[in-house]
Design an enzyme around this catalytic site. Structure first.
Site, PDB file in Angstrom:
ATOM      1  N   CYS A 114      18.202  23.764  22.414  1.00  0.00           N
ATOM      2  CA  CYS A 114      17.040  23.424  21.591  1.00  0.00           C
ATOM      3  C   CYS A 114      16.703  21.944  21.667  1.00  0.00           C
ATOM      4  O   CYS A 114      15.659  21.524  21.199  1.00  0.00           O
ATOM      5  CB  CYS A 114      17.288  23.829  20.136  1.00  0.00           C
ATOM      6  SG  CYS A 114      18.701  23.014  19.381  1.00  0.00           S
ATOM      7  N   GLY A 115      17.590  21.114  22.218  1.00  0.00           N
ATOM      8  CA  GLY A 115      17.272  19.711  22.390  1.00  0.00           C
ATOM      9  C   GLY A 115      17.265  18.907  21.116  1.00  0.00           C
ATOM     10  O   GLY A 115      16.560  17.907  21.008  1.00  0.00           O
TER      11      GLY A 115
END
Length: 272
Positions: A114-115
């Site tokens: 998801c960063g």
């Protein structure tokens, strides 16, 4: 609900093409609603869905005990033909618990890609965790820990026929296996285990070991912390952020767990 399906495939070997049936693991979406509002959709293997939902909500900080859940039900009429697809369920929280804000729940981590900023992630986990694994005095014998992967593998019944499932198991510190769950998603398998523990009113999970069949990612370390589990063990590698979270939270993180070896990344004092 089926967890496997059959399909004919063409198997190539030694220059020959052979048509034969193969068993596939079923992967279907599960939409989790709270009070009628969608909170998340996860791709999962059907089965133990109520455990999955409760484990997810616990590790998101939305609930903290079985008493926080008034009811769970599948939503009827969600299939294309109007039938119950068993892929949408709704959780009604106990009186006094407000419906979670969607932007808050979306701040959590249902995938490892998801960063999310590492620093923000660590701060978010600290702020919502109800349990402190750091204070757990439990110890686990090294030989006991090294025997756990074999116990887990022996309990993976669906994996034997498909080769396509992750697994998570919860053990007592003495090596007794309490529960094992399989799923196409490793985070789902962990949520199912934690949801089982919540239903059994075992939280926080003191003096326990969570063993996962793959790598130890940040999301799995986060779920470990949220359930109050003092030891997270993995048969594969950990991520740097998982190690950082385990260190800050007082969780013992073990990886590359084998019958004759292991790497202990944090809180080695718990392994005897």
């Amino acid at each position: 609900m089926q967890v496997t399906s059959r399909r004919r495939v063409t198997h190539l070997t030694a220059g020959q093409a052979i048509a034969r049936p193969e068993t596939l693991v079923v992967e279907e979406p599960l939409e989790i609603r709270v009070g009628g509002a969608a909170v998340t959709v996860t791709m999962r293997t059907p089965g133990s869905d109520f455990e999955l939902a409760q484990g997810f909500l616990l590790t998101e900080g939305i609930i903290g005990a079985r008493e926080d859940v008034h009811s769970i039900r599948y939503c009827a009429g969600c299939g294309e033909d109007g039938a119950n697809s068993y892929n949408v369920l709704d959780v009604t929280l106990a009186a006094g618990l407000g419906r979670p804000e969607l932007d808050v729940t979306r701040n959590f981590y249902t995938t490892s890609s998801c960063g999310v900023c590492g620093k923000a992630s660590l701060e978010a986990v600290r702020s919502v965790s109800r349990f402190s694994p750091a204070a757990d005095p439990a110890t686990v014998a090294a030989a006991t820990l090294q025997a756990m992967p074999h116990q887990l593998r022996s309990a993976q019944k669906v994996f034997d026929s498909t080769g396509g499932l992750h697994a998570a198991a919860l053990f007592r510190a003495d090596g007794t296996m309490l529960v094992v769950r399989e799923d196409v998603g490793r985070h789902n398998a962990v949520d199912k285990v934690i949801g089982w523990a919540l239903e059994q009113q075992r939280l926080p999970l003191r003096a326990t070991v969570l063993l996962v069949s793959g790598r130890a990612s940040f999301e799995l370390a986060q779920k470990t912390v949220m359930a109050g589990i003092p030891v997270l063990a993995a048969v594969s590698a950990p991520s740097s952020l998982a190690v950082s979270l385990a260190e800050e939270s007082g969780v013992t993180l073990v990886a590359f767990l084998r019958e004759d070896s292991m790497n202990i990344y944090t809180r080695a004092d718990r392994i005897g």
